[in-house]
Scaffold this motif. Structure first.
Motif, PDB file in Angstrom:
ATOM      1  N   THR A 257      40.702  42.000  47.990  1.00 49.22           N
ATOM      2  CA  THR A 257      40.641  41.578  49.393  1.00 49.22           C
ATOM      3  C   THR A 257      39.883  42.604  50.234  1.00 49.22           C
ATOM      4  O   THR A 257      39.040  42.247  51.070  1.00 49.22           O
ATOM      5  CB  THR A 257      42.064  41.382  49.945  1.00 49.22           C
ATOM      6  N   LEU A 258      40.159  43.887  50.001  1.00 51.52           N
ATOM      7  CA  LEU A 258      39.478  44.931  50.771  1.00 51.52           C
ATOM      8  C   LEU A 258      37.995  44.998  50.430  1.00 51.52           C
ATOM      9  O   LEU A 258      37.171  45.286  51.308  1.00 51.52           O
ATOM     10  CB  LEU A 258      40.142  46.282  50.499  1.00 51.52           C
ATOM     11  N   ASP A 260      36.177  42.646  50.031  1.00 52.88           N
ATOM     12  CA  ASP A 260      35.525  41.585  50.802  1.00 52.88           C
ATOM     13  C   ASP A 260      35.628  41.859  52.306  1.00 52.88           C
ATOM     14  O   ASP A 260      34.625  41.988  52.997  1.00 52.88           O
ATOM     15  CB  ASP A 260      36.167  40.241  50.462  1.00 52.88           C
ATOM     16  N   ARG A 261      36.845  41.991  52.810  1.00 50.00           N
ATOM     17  CA  ARG A 261      37.059  42.128  54.247  1.00 50.00           C
ATOM     18  C   ARG A 261      36.605  43.492  54.787  1.00 50.00           C
ATOM     19  O   ARG A 261      35.892  43.568  55.784  1.00 50.00           O
ATOM     20  CB  ARG A 261      38.541  41.926  54.584  1.00 50.00           C
ATOM     21  N   LEU A 262      37.049  44.558  54.122  1.00 49.95           N
ATOM     22  CA  LEU A 262      36.774  45.886  54.657  1.00 49.95           C
ATOM     23  C   LEU A 262      35.284  46.194  54.642  1.00 49.95           C
ATOM     24  O   LEU A 262      34.766  46.816  55.587  1.00 49.95           O
ATOM     25  CB  LEU A 262      37.545  46.935  53.848  1.00 49.95           C
ATOM     26  N   LYS A 264      32.804  44.180  55.034  1.00 50.98           N
ATOM     27  CA  LYS A 264      32.148  43.472  56.139  1.00 50.98           C
ATOM     28  C   LYS A 264      32.525  44.077  57.489  1.00 50.98           C
ATOM     29  O   LYS A 264      31.695  44.131  58.411  1.00 50.98           O
ATOM     30  CB  LYS A 264      32.509  41.998  56.075  1.00 50.98           C
ATOM     31  N   GLU A 265      33.788  44.537  57.611  1.00 48.98           N
ATOM     32  CA  GLU A 265      34.177  45.208  58.850  1.00 48.98           C
ATOM     33  C   GLU A 265      33.394  46.513  59.031  1.00 48.98           C
ATOM     34  O   GLU A 265      32.963  46.845  60.139  1.00 48.98           O
ATOM     35  CB  GLU A 265      35.679  45.495  58.825  1.00 48.98           C
ATOM     36  N   TYR A 288      45.198  44.298  60.146  1.00 53.13           N
ATOM     37  CA  TYR A 288      45.513  43.571  58.913  1.00 53.13           C
ATOM     38  C   TYR A 288      47.021  43.349  58.786  1.00 53.13           C
ATOM     39  O   TYR A 288      47.474  42.240  58.469  1.00 53.13           O
ATOM     40  CB  TYR A 288      44.987  44.354  57.709  1.00 53.13           C
TER      41      TYR A 288
END
Length: 457
Positions: A257-258, A260-262, A264-265, A288
Motif C-alpha cells: 500500500t505504501l 503505491d500511496r506514499l 505518489k504523495e 492515513y
C-alpha cells in the motif's frame, strides 16, 4: 449390451446422420454440418445401417496406443529414480536418465509416471494454505515491523529502505522511517522514536532478518540473541519471528500500500531526499490512520511508559560487545586496532575482556566494570574486505560505502614496461610517434637554419 460411453462429437454425428436416414436432411447438408466429405458421410451411414449407431465410435477407443512405451521400460525408469533420483524433479530426472543411464524419456511422460507412482507431487498437490489469523484484541499487544527497500523517491533520489511499524489490533501506522538500509542502528533509531511517542508494546513481530534473529546456530557470542534482541530484552519487550511472509501479512500488505500511496504523495510534495521524507512522514501517518485505522476489540492500551533517563536509553539502544585485551593493551573492533591508554587500571586488563559501546553517531565507548577507559585508534584504514558476508537487504548500503571509499582514494598510476624496468630516454631522437611540427628542438634548428640563410644572402 451394456452402456456405451460416447463423446460429444459422436453424439452429434448420430443426431445429424439419423436425420439423413429419416429423409429430413440431405447427404450434402450433413457433410457441411459435420465438416466431413460426402464420401466419409456415406461410409458412416453404411456403418449405421449395418451395425447400428454404436459403430460410430472410433475403433481404437479403449485400446492401448500402438506407440506406447513397454511396461518394462517404465518399471526400469521408476526403479532408477527411486534408487538414485528420488528427490529429483521430472525435468532433471529425465536429463540424468538420458545422460547417465542411456534411457531417453520425455519429461512429461516421466512426470506422469512419477506422479502415478507417488514419487512426485504436482504443483497443485504441493500447494500450502495459510489460514487467516484473527487480529490481536488490544492496542499495543503486538506490533509488526518490517523494512521495505524501494525507489521511494523515484528518479528524484537514491533508493532507500522504509522501516514500517504497524499495530496488529488496529492496523494503525505506528512509526515510519526512511533509512539507507536495514541495520541494527537504523532499527535502534526508529525504536527510540517509537518509545518516546507511544511507549513499550508487549511484543514485536518480525521476519528472520539477522537484525532480529541469530542466523547461525553455532554462534558462541551474544547468548543466542542479536543486539536488537538484547535491547528489547532489557526493555522487557518480546520479539517474535515469523516462519513465512504470510504470517506477518499485515505489514507485508502495508508495504504494498505504501509503495503505491506514499510514493505518489512524495511526488506531489516534490520530496527527493530522506531528510525531507522523514519530516513529511508524520503528516502522512496522521492522515492515513484517521481514514483507515479501525477500533480494537478491547479498548485497553497495553503500551507501557519508558521511565528512564535519556542517557540510560542510549546505553541500551547501542551495540554492546566484549573484546579480549591482548598483551599490548590492544583489541580488534570493526577491522580497527584499538589501543588502550596505559594507566594503573589498564595494566591489569591484559587477558581480560572489556565492554564496548558503539553508538549510531560513530562514538565508541570502552568500559571496564562501568568505568570508561581512554584509548586511541591504531589502524584507521577501515574497509570492507573481499570476503565480507553481506546480506541482500544491506547490499545497496555496502556498495555505496565501497564507492565512497574508492572515490576518496587517489587513482593508481599504471606504469609502462619501460618505467618498470627503469629505462630513461638518453637523447631526443625522432621516433614513430614524434610530433615534428611542435617539437621545440626541431623548431629551434629550423629558425637557426633560416637565420643562417638570410645572413648568407
Amino acid at each position: 449390451m451394456g452402456l456405451i460411453a460416447m463423446s460429444e462429437r459422436d453424439l452429434q454425428r448420430i443426431e445429424v446422420l439419423s436425420k439423413v436416414v429419416d429423409g429430413r436432411a440431405t447427404l450434402v447438408s450433413a457433410a457441411r454440418v459435420l465438416g466431413l466429405s460426402e464420401r466419409q458421410v456415406r461410409r458412416l451411414l453404411e456403418r449405421i445401417r449395418t451395425t447400428g449407431a454404436a459403430s460410430i465410435r472410433h475403433k481404437a477407443i479403449g485400446r492401448p496406443s500402438n506407440n506406447r512405451i513397454s511396461p518394462g521400460v517404465r518399471d526400469y525408469a521408476l526403479a532408477l529414480i527411486r534408487e538414485r533420483y528420488a528427490d529429483f524433479g521430472p525435468t532433471l530426472a529425465a536429463e540424468k536418465l538420458a545422460e547417465l543411464d542411456g534411457l531417453t524419456v520425455s519429461r512429461e511422460t516421466l512426470r506422469q509416471w512419477m506422479t502415478g507412482a507417488g514419487i512426485w507431487l504436482s504443483r497443485k498437490q504441493r500447494r500450502t494454505f495459510h489460514q487467516p489469523r484473527l487480529r490481536r484484541e488490544a492496542y499495543g499487544e503486538l506490533v509488526q515491523i518490517d523494512g521495505s527497500e524501494h525507489r521511494w523517491f523515484e528518479d528524484r533520489g537514491d533508493s532507500c529502505s522504509l522501516l514500517v511499524f504497524v499495530d496488529d489490533a488496529t492496523g494503525k501506522l505506528m512509526q515510519l522511517r526512511f533509512v539507507r538500509s536495514e541495520s541494527a542502528f537504523s532499527y535502534f533509531e526508529a525504536l527510540e522514536l517509537y518509545l518516546k511517542d507511544h511507549g513499550a508494546p508487549v511484543a514485536f513481530y518480525s521476519d528472520k532478518h539477522s537484525v532480529f534473529r541469530v542466523a547461525k546456530k553455532e554462534a558462541k557470542s551474544g547468548q543466542g540473541m542479536t543486539q536488537f534482541g538484547r535491547a528489547l530484552s532489557e526493555l522487557n519487550i518480546e520479539i517474535l519471528c515469523a516462519n513465512s511472509s504470510q504470517a506477518k501479512g499485515r505489514v507485508e500488505r502495508m508495504n504494498r500500500t505504501l509503495q503505491d500511496r506514499l510514493i505518489k504523495e512524495l511526488r506531489l510534495a516534490g520530496i527527493g531526499s530522506m531528510d525531507d521524507g522523514n519530516a513529511f512522514l508524520p503528516r502522512f501517518m496522521a492522515r492515513y490512520n484517521q481514514r483507515f485505522a479501525i477500533a480494537p476489540t478491547r479498548p485497553d492500551n497495553l503500551h507501557r511508559p519508558i521511565n528512564m533517563p535519556s542517557d540510560r536509553l542510549q546505553e541500551i539502544l547501542c551495540k554492546r560487545e566484549q573484546r579480549y585485551v591482548g598483551a599490548q593493551l590492544t583489541f580488534s573492533f570493526e577491522r580497527q586496532r584499538i589501543m588502550l591508554e596505559e594507566s594503573d587500571v589498564t595494566r591489569g586488563l591484559v587477558g581480560r575482556y572489556v565492554e564496548t559501546y558503539a553508538y549510531a553517531d560513530g562514538r565508541l565507548d570502552v568500559r571496564w566494570k562501568g568505568h570508561s577507559l581512554s584509548y586511541r585508534v591504531f589502524d584507521k584504514d577501515q574497509r570492507v574486505t573481499h570476503a565480507a558476508i553481506t546480506e541482500n537487504k544491506r547490499l545497496s548500503d555496502v556498495l555505496a560505502y565501497i564507492k565512497e571509499r574508492q572515490d576518496q582514494r587517489p587513482t593508481p598510476k599504471v606504469k609502462t614496461n619501460s618505467e618498470k624496468n627503469g629505462y630513461t630516454p638518453r637523447s631526443r631522437k625522432p621516433g614513430r610517434n614524434r610530433d615534428f611540427m611542435n617539437d621545440p628542438a626541431v623548431i629551434a634548428r629550423r629558425r637557426q637554419a633560416l637565420s643562417d640563410l638570410d645572413a648568407a644572402e
